[in-house]
Design a protein around this motif. Sequence first.
Motif, PDB file in Angstrom:
ATOM      1  N   LEU A 248       0.879  -1.237  -0.040  1.00  0.00           N
ATOM      2  CA  LEU A 248      -0.085  -0.058  -0.012  1.00  0.00           C
ATOM      3  C   LEU A 248       0.952   1.211  -0.049  1.00  0.00           C
ATOM      4  N   GLY A 249       0.643   2.429  -0.801  1.00  0.00           N
ATOM      5  CA  GLY A 249       1.318   3.514  -0.865  1.00  0.00           C
ATOM      6  C   GLY A 249       0.691   4.389  -0.278  1.00  0.00           C
ATOM      7  N   ILE A 250       1.245   5.034   0.636  1.00  0.00           N
ATOM      8  CA  ILE A 250       0.444   6.405   1.098  1.00  0.00           C
ATOM      9  C   ILE A 250       1.551   7.701   1.227  1.00  0.00           C
ATOM     10  N   HIS A 251       0.947   8.853   0.512  1.00  0.00           N
ATOM     11  CA  HIS A 251       1.569   9.954   0.809  1.00  0.00           C
ATOM     12  C   HIS A 251       1.041  10.755   1.979  1.00  0.00           C
ATOM     13  N   TRP A 252       1.718  11.124   3.330  1.00  0.00           N
ATOM     14  CA  TRP A 252       1.190  11.286   4.366  1.00  0.00           C
ATOM     15  C   TRP A 252       1.811  12.981   4.752  1.00  0.00           C
TER      16      TRP A 252
ATOM     17  N   LEU B  14      -7.615  -0.876   5.466  1.00  0.00           N
ATOM     18  CA  LEU B  14      -7.435  -1.054   3.993  1.00  0.00           C
ATOM     19  C   LEU B  14      -6.568  -1.883   3.662  1.00  0.00           C
ATOM     20  N   CYS B  15      -5.308  -2.349   4.726  1.00  0.00           N
ATOM     21  CA  CYS B  15      -4.497  -3.476   4.285  1.00  0.00           C
ATOM     22  C   CYS B  15      -5.283  -4.843   4.702  1.00  0.00           C
ATOM     23  N   GLU B  16      -6.305  -4.783   5.770  1.00  0.00           N
ATOM     24  CA  GLU B  16      -7.078  -5.874   6.011  1.00  0.00           C
ATOM     25  C   GLU B  16      -7.716  -6.192   4.715  1.00  0.00           C
ATOM     26  N   LYS B  17      -8.687  -5.212   4.171  1.00  0.00           N
ATOM     27  CA  LYS B  17      -9.422  -5.350   3.145  1.00  0.00           C
ATOM     28  C   LYS B  17      -8.637  -5.868   1.550  1.00  0.00           C
ATOM     29  N   LEU B  18      -7.430  -5.560   1.741  1.00  0.00           N
ATOM     30  CA  LEU B  18      -6.652  -5.779   0.446  1.00  0.00           C
ATOM     31  C   LEU B  18      -5.892  -7.057   0.636  1.00  0.00           C
TER      32      LEU B  18
END
Length: 420
Positions: free
Chosen positions: A280-284, A310-314
């Motif tokens: 998963l990629g995030i720009h925080w 989200l990680c759980e879902k994906l």
Amino acid sequence: FLLLVLGSSVALRSKVDQHHKVSHVDSNKYSIAAEKKFLLYDVNFGEGFNLRRDVYMRVANTVRLLRESGENWILVLPPWGRLHHWQRMQVALSWRLFFDLESLNRFIPVMEFEDFLDENRPIDQVIYLQHYEEGWGTEYVRKFDERRCLPPADSHYRKENDSKWRGWFYSYEDVQASNFKCVSIQGDSGTLKDLLTHSNFSSMTSVMVDRAETILHENFGDVNYWKARRSMRYSKDLVEAANVFRDKYLDSDDENDDTEMVADWRKERAKRTAKGGPYLGIHWRRRDFLYARHDQLPSIKGTAEILEKLCEKLKLNRIYLATDAPEEEVNELKSYFGKELQVFRFTDTQKYNDGQIAIIDQVLSLRPCCTLHRSYESTFTFRIQEDREILGFPISSTFNRLCPDNIPDCEQPPKWKIVY
Ligand code: GFB
């Protein structure tokens, strides 16, 4: 603060990259008989790296328009530096440290400022762009007029005893200009082209336009916007550094992810089949963004909850975190995750400067499968979304946003799709 920086940090001409001293203008390709003209520009001190990249696209399109009208203009790239977001204050950094100049040159001819200086070329004219003192009026009309200099223009350049004009000039203290004028303008890349061909300036061979962010895109999101954008490929060294990291920690490579790029961006074709890597990629975006967009961002705990869900879902257990957050905030974010979630960051500040790390962060956070979730209205985020459009990801995996705690179904970002 601006004056303080201007006054204090004039540096000697940089020796950065002296061994690379070759002009990047492909003279065979751009061998029009017309006399060469040089456009230089600078941007307001307070603007960040990615907003500056956007301004490059606007000015590059001005050069394209000038060339289409038969004039032989070359864009002189403004050295990077003095960016207030960078933790290390560096100046006079060449573009080749960040971008692939060969690729830029496939859109319009460009050259580094150092190479321009090496050719002993003078700057004939500085044009300082400013808004109209009286505002836009009742309707927006594209126009420009030579006007008296409004603050802060009047304090940015000074005429010295030898009648030459001195200013910041990217920290190069031996640079000067012969003439200086303020122009009020409202318009876009095309308006700037009209200004440069206007009789007041048409005799000048090299013109520097300061505060270039004052002009807009002529047609935001059209094919020329995307051509300029696609030409802005990152330096091969930075892409390679990101690729080594992907391979080592993220189980991601271009072949498996279907993110391979043709060598010449002009040969790219539309696609929507890129898969990306299993993370998963995030720009925080944090720091000054918290003041500017406080109501639009989740808390640290709220961010952790969104990511975990989200990680759980994906069914993913790796996150690539691109962020400008201070270490203590990153540690707090990580403290909310269970053991099964791994967070990766690229932090080799010994080898790479702040701008290079930011680009490596962008490359890494643009290649995950199901990317998320970008910080609201950050141009850093926009550039990642554009890169994913270029790589051919499905739209649903790109244009997402981190919602604030109290609005979990917040409005998602506009989908600026690529045009060929
Ligand atoms: O790029 P930028 O114009 O985006 O400015 P915004 C943000 C800068 O912060 C970047 C650093 O150029 C980087 O130096 N930065 C932000 C990051 N996010 C990251 C990240 O994930 N990794 C790394 N390594 N660095 C606007 C500014 O910034 O925000 C305006 O252009 C203003 O001047 C406004 O400050 C509040 O659009 O996010």
